[in-house]
Scaffold this motif. Structure first.
Motif, PDB file in Angstrom:
ATOM      1  N   THR A 114       0.832  -1.205   0.000  1.00  0.00           N
ATOM      2  CA  THR A 114       0.000   0.000   0.000  1.00  0.00           C
ATOM      3  C   THR A 114       0.870   1.259   0.000  1.00  0.00           C
ATOM      4  O   THR A 114       0.420   2.314   0.423  1.00  0.00           O
ATOM      5  N   THR A 115       2.088   1.164  -0.493  1.00  0.00           N
ATOM      6  CA  THR A 115       3.013   2.292  -0.413  1.00  0.00           C
ATOM      7  C   THR A 115       2.540   3.484  -1.244  1.00  0.00           C
ATOM      8  O   THR A 115       2.406   4.584  -0.728  1.00  0.00           O
ATOM      9  N   ASP A 116       2.301   3.276  -2.530  1.00  0.00           N
ATOM     10  CA  ASP A 116       1.886   4.365  -3.416  1.00  0.00           C
ATOM     11  C   ASP A 116       0.383   4.360  -3.679  1.00  0.00           C
ATOM     12  O   ASP A 116      -0.218   5.406  -3.874  1.00  0.00           O
ATOM     13  N   ALA A 117      -0.181   3.181  -3.737  1.00  0.00           N
ATOM     14  CA  ALA A 117      -1.604   3.017  -3.995  1.00  0.00           C
ATOM     15  C   ALA A 117      -2.085   1.768  -3.273  1.00  0.00           C
ATOM     16  O   ALA A 117      -1.287   0.913  -2.907  1.00  0.00           O
ATOM     17  N   CYS A 118      -3.381   1.666  -3.083  1.00  0.00           N
ATOM     18  CA  CYS A 118      -3.958   0.506  -2.419  1.00  0.00           C
ATOM     19  C   CYS A 118      -4.060  -0.643  -3.425  1.00  0.00           C
ATOM     20  O   CYS A 118      -4.786  -0.539  -4.407  1.00  0.00           O
ATOM     21  N   LYS A 119      -3.342  -1.729  -3.188  1.00  0.00           N
ATOM     22  CA  LYS A 119      -3.454  -2.903  -4.065  1.00  0.00           C
ATOM     23  C   LYS A 119      -4.873  -3.454  -3.914  1.00  0.00           C
ATOM     24  O   LYS A 119      -5.335  -3.700  -2.804  1.00  0.00           O
ATOM     25  N   PRO A 120      -5.590  -3.656  -5.031  1.00  0.00           N
ATOM     26  CA  PRO A 120      -7.002  -4.048  -4.947  1.00  0.00           C
ATOM     27  C   PRO A 120      -7.250  -5.392  -4.267  1.00  0.00           C
ATOM     28  O   PRO A 120      -8.221  -5.542  -3.535  1.00  0.00           O
ATOM     29  N   THR A 121      -6.391  -6.374  -4.506  1.00  0.00           N
ATOM     30  CA  THR A 121      -6.584  -7.693  -3.907  1.00  0.00           C
ATOM     31  C   THR A 121      -5.239  -8.378  -3.732  1.00  0.00           C
ATOM     32  O   THR A 121      -4.309  -8.129  -4.508  1.00  0.00           O
ATOM     33  N   ASN A 122      -5.145  -9.220  -2.725  1.00  0.00           N
ATOM     34  CA  ASN A 122      -3.918  -9.979  -2.484  1.00  0.00           C
ATOM     35  C   ASN A 122      -4.261 -11.230  -1.689  1.00  0.00           C
ATOM     36  O   ASN A 122      -5.100 -11.193  -0.790  1.00  0.00           O
ATOM     37  N   THR A 123      -3.596 -12.325  -2.033  1.00  0.00           N
ATOM     38  CA  THR A 123      -3.786 -13.587  -1.326  1.00  0.00           C
ATOM     39  C   THR A 123      -2.535 -13.913  -0.535  1.00  0.00           C
ATOM     40  O   THR A 123      -1.432 -13.901  -1.080  1.00  0.00           O
ATOM     41  N   PHE A 124      -2.710 -14.212   0.750  1.00  0.00           N
ATOM     42  CA  PHE A 124      -1.615 -14.667   1.599  1.00  0.00           C
ATOM     43  C   PHE A 124      -1.760 -16.170   1.806  1.00  0.00           C
ATOM     44  O   PHE A 124      -2.843 -16.652   2.137  1.00  0.00           O
TER      45      PHE A 124
END
Length: 150
Positions: A63-73
Motif C-alpha cells: 500500500t506504499t503508493d496506492a492501495c493494491k485491490p486484492t492480495n492472497t496470503f
C-alpha cells in the motif's frame, strides 16, 4: 594515540551507512517478491481477517503508493509453496502450476473508498488449491498470481 578531528566521526558514519547503502543497491528477485507479497508463515496473529489484512498489506509494502485491490496470503512454509512448481503441483499451461493439495489462505480485497493510503481491506479465510506462475522451478510474480482455484 587517538585520532582527533572530523576523521573518526566520518569513518564511523561510513561504517554505519555502508551496509545500508549496499542493501539498497540489491534488488528483490521476482521469487523473493512473490514470498514477500504472498507467503505468511507462520500466520501473523490478528483478531479477525479484516484486521489481519489491514495489518499485513502495509507491512508487506503493498500500500506504499496506492492501495493494491486484492492480495492472497498463503499460510504455508516457503519450501511447501515452492514445491508447487515441482512434485507438489501439476502443470496446467505454459508456466502455470496448480497445487495438488489445498492451502490455508487469507484473501484481502480493498473495501471501496480511497485508492490511496490509508487503505481499508476486507478479509476472508479459506482453504483452497492455488495456481502459481513458475520460472526456473520457483514461484514468481506475473501480475495475476497466486490464483485461487475454486
Amino acid at each position: 594515540m587517538a585520532l582527533k578531528g572530523p576523521c573518526p566521526a566520518l569513518l564511523l558514519l561510513l561504517l554505519v551507512l555502508l551496509p545500508a547503502c549496499l542493501a539498497l543497491g540489491q534488488r528483490e528477485t521476482r521469487h523473493e517478491k512473490f514470498h514477500r507479497q504472498h507467503v505468511d508463515f507462520p500466520k501473523t496473529s490478528a483478531p479477525d481477517a479484516r484486521r489481519y489484512c489491514n495489518l499485513l498489506m502495509p507491512r508487506r509494502n503493498l500500500t506504499t503508493d496506492a492501495c493494491k485491490p486484492t492480495n492472497t496470503f498463503i499460510h504455508a512454509g516457503p519450501a511447501e509453496v515452492d514445491d508447487v512448481c515441482h512434485s507438489g503441483g501439476t502443470l496446467r499451461t505454459e508456466n502455470y502450476y496448480d497445487s495438488k493439495v489445498p492451502f490455508e489462505l487469507t484473501i484481502c480485497r480493498l473495501a471501496g473508498g480511497a485508492q490511496r493510503p490509508p487503505c481499508n481491506y476486507r478479509g476472508r479465510t479459506s482453504t483452497q488449491q492455488i495456481r502459481v506462475a513458475c520460472m526456473g522451478g520457483l514461484p514468481v510474480l506475473d501480475g495475476t498470481n497466486p490464483g485461487v482455484l475454486g
